[in-house]
Design a protein around this motif. Structure first.
Motif, mmCIF file in Angstrom:
data_model
loop_
_atom_site.group_PDB
_atom_site.id
_atom_site.type_symbol
_atom_site.label_atom_id
_atom_site.label_comp_id
_atom_site.label_asym_id
_atom_site.label_seq_id
_atom_site.Cartn_x
_atom_site.Cartn_y
_atom_site.Cartn_z
ATOM 1 N N ILE A 17 0.800 -1.216 0.000
ATOM 2 C CA ILE A 17 0.000 0.000 0.000
ATOM 3 C C ILE A 17 0.836 1.270 0.000
ATOM 4 O O ILE A 17 0.318 2.348 -0.228
ATOM 5 C CB ILE A 17 -0.952 0.044 1.207
ATOM 6 N N THR A 18 2.127 1.157 0.260
ATOM 7 C CA THR A 18 2.929 2.361 0.409
ATOM 8 C C THR A 18 3.484 2.809 -0.932
ATOM 9 O O THR A 18 4.036 2.024 -1.670
ATOM 10 C CB THR A 18 4.092 2.117 1.384
ATOM 11 N N GLY A 19 3.336 4.087 -1.216
ATOM 12 C CA GLY A 19 3.944 4.683 -2.387
ATOM 13 C C GLY A 19 4.382 6.082 -2.027
ATOM 14 O O GLY A 19 3.643 6.811 -1.384
ATOM 15 N N GLN A 20 5.558 6.446 -2.417
ATOM 16 C CA GLN A 20 6.043 7.768 -2.075
ATOM 17 C C GLN A 20 5.207 8.845 -2.751
ATOM 18 O O GLN A 20 4.836 8.723 -3.913
ATOM 19 C CB GLN A 20 7.503 7.913 -2.484
ATOM 20 N N THR A 21 4.938 9.893 -2.005
ATOM 21 C CA THR A 21 4.257 11.056 -2.533
ATOM 22 C C THR A 21 5.165 12.259 -2.378
ATOM 23 O O THR A 21 5.717 12.483 -1.307
ATOM 24 C CB THR A 21 2.931 11.307 -1.787
ATOM 25 N N PHE A 22 5.338 13.009 -3.450
ATOM 26 C CA PHE A 22 6.115 14.240 -3.408
ATOM 27 C C PHE A 22 5.158 15.401 -3.614
ATOM 28 O O PHE A 22 4.238 15.314 -4.422
ATOM 29 C CB PHE A 22 7.198 14.221 -4.481
ATOM 30 N N SER A 23 5.366 16.468 -2.866
ATOM 31 C CA SER A 23 4.414 17.564 -2.892
ATOM 32 C C SER A 23 5.116 18.910 -2.831
ATOM 33 O O SER A 23 6.159 19.053 -2.174
ATOM 34 C CB SER A 23 3.444 17.443 -1.714
ATOM 35 N N THR A 24 4.550 19.891 -3.498
ATOM 36 C CA THR A 24 5.042 21.254 -3.378
ATOM 37 C C THR A 24 4.543 21.900 -2.097
ATOM 38 O O THR A 24 5.063 22.938 -1.684
ATOM 39 C CB THR A 24 4.567 22.111 -4.556
ATOM 40 N N GLY A 25 3.516 21.295 -1.475
ATOM 41 C CA GLY A 25 2.806 22.031 -0.441
ATOM 42 C C GLY A 25 2.002 23.136 -1.122
ATOM 43 O O GLY A 25 2.086 23.342 -2.339
#
Length: 256
Positions: A17-25
């Motif tokens: 279930i884990t997948g990295q998420t990258f975000s700008t905020g």
């Protein structure tokens, strides 16, 4: 043997279930575009774009265009159900792409503020579409908007249209939800346990697994309602998986 089984179960669940998420905020553009904010979240398979803006005028956002509105991939909100996928081509109205890659999942207006959430694949395969990367890095953004209430999309330059542009470089930061980012107490528990989420996360889905891999509890929580009843669980060890928009984390819960 029970602890070893629980460890293997944790590895299986977490890897599935884990997948990295990258975000700008959430990024608010500098003045005079401070009325417009964007947030870009990238997973290995999907880009989610959130736009917050006044509800009475069009906005357009360009990706990786060197800080100008002269060329590159652009999306525009022009008072339709979906944002419009377009390509910048100098001082003219950007023509619509033949293939519309973005799908708008929500478009809500509260008072005078509109929030639009849209998704698309990282790489659409279209020649003019920007390719997003599910990794830490940077992305250059530029924004254009109507200077007054209008949904008639116009060229971004020239005094006749009086639109404004700005650019902003952002870093896609890894916001993966790590193990110590939530607190669970009491542990061991009897009748209930409380799951305290990090301050920047307001909701989550909690799943509790027994040592046979069966889901024995499935509950949504928020920062305001984070109590999980455990009175129906028998004595033993359980795996608690907390799933959020920013990733997932696991901990072991003991029931007395």
């Amino acid at each position: 043997m029970k602890n070893f089984t629980l460890t293997l179960l944790a590895l299986f669940i977490f890897s599935s279930i884990t997948g990295q998420t990258f975000s700008t905020g959430t990024i608010t553009f500098p003045s005079p575009l401070s009325e417009y904010s964007v947030k870009i979240d990238v997973t290995p398979t999907l880009v989610t774009l959130t736009q917050i803006m006044p509800s009475n005028k069009w906005y357009s956002l360009a990706f990786n265009n060197g800080g100008s509105m002269d060329s590159g991939d652009v999306i525009a909100f022009i008072n339709s159900a979906n944002i419009s996928d377009r390509t910048l081509a100098g001082l003219q109205v950007p023509p619509a792409d033949a293939v519309q890659s973005w799908t708008t999942t929500s478009n809500t207006v509260v008072g005078s503020t509109r929030t639009v959430v849209s998704t698309r694949a990282l790489n659409t395969g279209e020649p003019d579409d920007y390719v997003f990367s599910a990794s830490a890095g940077s992305i250059n953004l530029a924004c254009s908007r109507a200077s007054s209430a209008s949904f008639s999309l116009a060229p971004h330059g020239g005094s006749a249209n009086a639109v404004t542009t700005a650019s902003y470089a952002v870093t896609l930061a890894n916001t993966e939800f790590v193990l110590d980012d939530f607190k669970m107490f009491p542990n061991p528990a009897k009748a209930s346990t409380t799951i305290e989420l990090p301050s920047n996360i307001d909701k989550a889905l909690v799943k509790i697994y027994d040592n046979l891999g069966r889901v024995v509890k499935n509950q949504s929580i928020t920062n305001l309602d984070s109590l999980v009843s455990t009175s129906d669980l028998t004595t033993g060890s359980y795996l608690v998986v907390v799933r959020t928009d920013y990733g997932n984390a696991t901990k072991t819960l003991l029931i007395e």
